[in-house]
Design a protein around this motif. Structure first.
Motif, PDB file in Angstrom:
ATOM      1  N   GLN A 102     -12.915 -12.762  18.685  1.00 50.35           N
ATOM      2  CA  GLN A 102     -13.829 -11.912  19.201  1.00 50.35           C
ATOM      3  C   GLN A 102     -13.241 -10.481  18.912  1.00 50.35           C
ATOM      4  N   ALA A 103     -14.396  -9.593  18.755  1.00 45.69           N
ATOM      5  CA  ALA A 103     -14.252  -8.259  18.430  1.00 45.69           C
ATOM      6  C   ALA A 103     -14.157  -7.722  20.050  1.00 45.69           C
ATOM      7  N   ILE A 104     -12.768  -7.775  20.643  1.00 42.44           N
ATOM      8  CA  ILE A 104     -12.701  -7.123  21.776  1.00 42.44           C
ATOM      9  C   ILE A 104     -11.133  -7.002  21.809  1.00 42.44           C
ATOM     10  N   PRO A 105     -10.549  -6.223  22.858  1.00 46.17           N
ATOM     11  CA  PRO A 105      -9.351  -5.555  23.127  1.00 46.17           C
ATOM     12  C   PRO A 105      -8.273  -7.049  23.038  1.00 46.17           C
ATOM     13  N   HIS A 106      -7.238  -6.866  22.127  1.00 45.03           N
ATOM     14  CA  HIS A 106      -6.360  -7.966  21.871  1.00 45.03           C
ATOM     15  C   HIS A 106      -4.898  -7.561  22.286  1.00 45.03           C
ATOM     16  N   GLY A 110      -2.562  -6.074  20.003  1.00 48.71           N
ATOM     17  CA  GLY A 110      -2.379  -4.678  20.525  1.00 48.71           C
ATOM     18  C   GLY A 110      -3.647  -3.887  20.150  1.00 48.71           C
ATOM     19  N   HIS A 111      -4.594  -4.241  19.217  1.00 49.21           N
ATOM     20  CA  HIS A 111      -5.729  -3.674  18.715  1.00 49.21           C
ATOM     21  C   HIS A 111      -6.813  -4.047  19.467  1.00 49.21           C
ATOM     22  N   CYS A 112      -8.110  -3.016  19.263  1.00 48.04           N
ATOM     23  CA  CYS A 112      -9.328  -3.097  19.718  1.00 48.04           C
ATOM     24  C   CYS A 112     -10.284  -2.874  18.643  1.00 48.04           C
ATOM     25  N   PRO A 113     -10.563  -4.109  17.961  1.00 44.36           N
ATOM     26  CA  PRO A 113     -11.922  -3.985  16.734  1.00 44.36           C
ATOM     27  C   PRO A 113     -13.165  -3.897  17.614  1.00 44.36           C
ATOM     28  N   ASN A 114     -13.965  -3.205  17.034  1.00 41.89           N
ATOM     29  CA  ASN A 114     -15.277  -2.909  17.346  1.00 41.89           C
ATOM     30  C   ASN A 114     -16.385  -3.732  16.886  1.00 41.89           C
ATOM     31  N   SER A 115     -16.064  -4.624  15.947  1.00 37.75           N
ATOM     32  CA  SER A 115     -17.155  -5.433  15.275  1.00 37.75           C
ATOM     33  C   SER A 115     -16.496  -6.387  14.670  1.00 37.75           C
ATOM     34  N   ALA A 116     -17.376  -7.608  14.430  1.00 37.06           N
ATOM     35  CA  ALA A 116     -16.866  -8.868  13.358  1.00 37.06           C
ATOM     36  C   ALA A 116     -16.139  -8.575  12.362  1.00 37.06           C
ATOM     37  N   GLN A 117     -16.780  -7.438  11.518  1.00 40.87           N
ATOM     38  CA  GLN A 117     -16.592  -7.181  10.204  1.00 40.87           C
ATOM     39  C   GLN A 117     -15.432  -6.362  10.268  1.00 40.87           C
TER      40      GLN A 117
END
Length: 227
Positions: free
Chosen positions: A9-13, A168-175
């Motif tokens: 998921q594009a959520i905070p990890h 430790g990162h927070c992606p904003n989108s699936a791409q």
């Protein structure tokens, strides 16, 4: 070895990182789900090389063309196959089916065997179109046992790549998830680590067993010899 990992998921990890004492890394407590991504993976354990593609869905219509294209590229890099007499060539193929409870029917005319492909025991990996295409290319598909997908070392490399890309990162989108996963694979391939089945863990277990003295008739053991 081939496997499909995800969804991610594009959520905070959450992840580990070096931070000053008393100042831990903070992730946002509010976020918008930005979709999910999956990772198609083809792994060669003895060289450590991995080929991946990030996708947003993993249907047969997506997976099979990618497998065919990627496996064709792999075959082009292999030495020219040695042509064997038909009977000997068929015995080479049949040897890899020995002991299997479920076997697919081999083609009547088989090319030289060039590659072994380990797959999870999924229905999508067993379609007649895909299995016949693999055999025509000289590829023998082998499925891991039911509930034994952990035997596929592609899952091991996936866990490494995902941790490096997302922890430790927070992606904003699936791409963005896809881009980070594929970048992680490119970084791995610059200095790949070969995988060995068992490795150091197996050696430690063998040494531990060598220090034990089993007792006949049970699973117990002692650490010293009993007279």
């Amino acid at each position: 070895m081939e496997d499909e990992a995800g969804p991610y998921q594009a959520i905070p990890h959450p992840g580990t990182s070096w931070q000053p004492q008393g100042e831990p890394t903070r992730l946002p407590h509010e976020y918008v789900r930005g979709g999910t991504a999956k990772l198609l993976t083809l792994f060669h354990p003895s060289s450590g090389q991995v080929r991946v593609r990030g996708v947003t869905c993993c249907t047969n219509a997506v997976l099979h063309p990618w497998m065919q294209q990627t496996l064709t590229e792999v075959l082009e890099q292999l030495p020219v196959a040695t042509v064997l007499p038909p009977a000997h060539n068929r015995s080479v193929w049949e040897r890899w089916q020995a002991g299997l409870s479920v076997r697919f029917t081999l083609l009547e005319h088989l090319p030289p065997l060039r590659l072994l492909l380990v797959l999870d025991n999924l229905t999508g990996h067993k379609t007649p179109e895909l299995v016949c295409w693999l055999m025509r290319q000289g590829i023998m598909p082998l499925s891991t046992p039911v509930a034994g997908s952990w035997l596929n070392m592609a899952e091991s490399i996936q866990r490494i790549l995902v941790r490096r890309a997302l922890a430790g990162h927070c992606p904003n989108s699936a791409q963005q998830v896809i881009e980070w996963l594929e970048a992680s694979a490119r970084g791995w391939n610059r200095a790949p680590t070969p995988f060995v089945w068992g490795g150091k863990r197996q050696a430690r277990r063998q040494r531990a067993r060598a220090r034990r003295h089993p007792l006949a008739g049970s699973g117990a053991y002692t650490l010293q010899v009993l007279q």
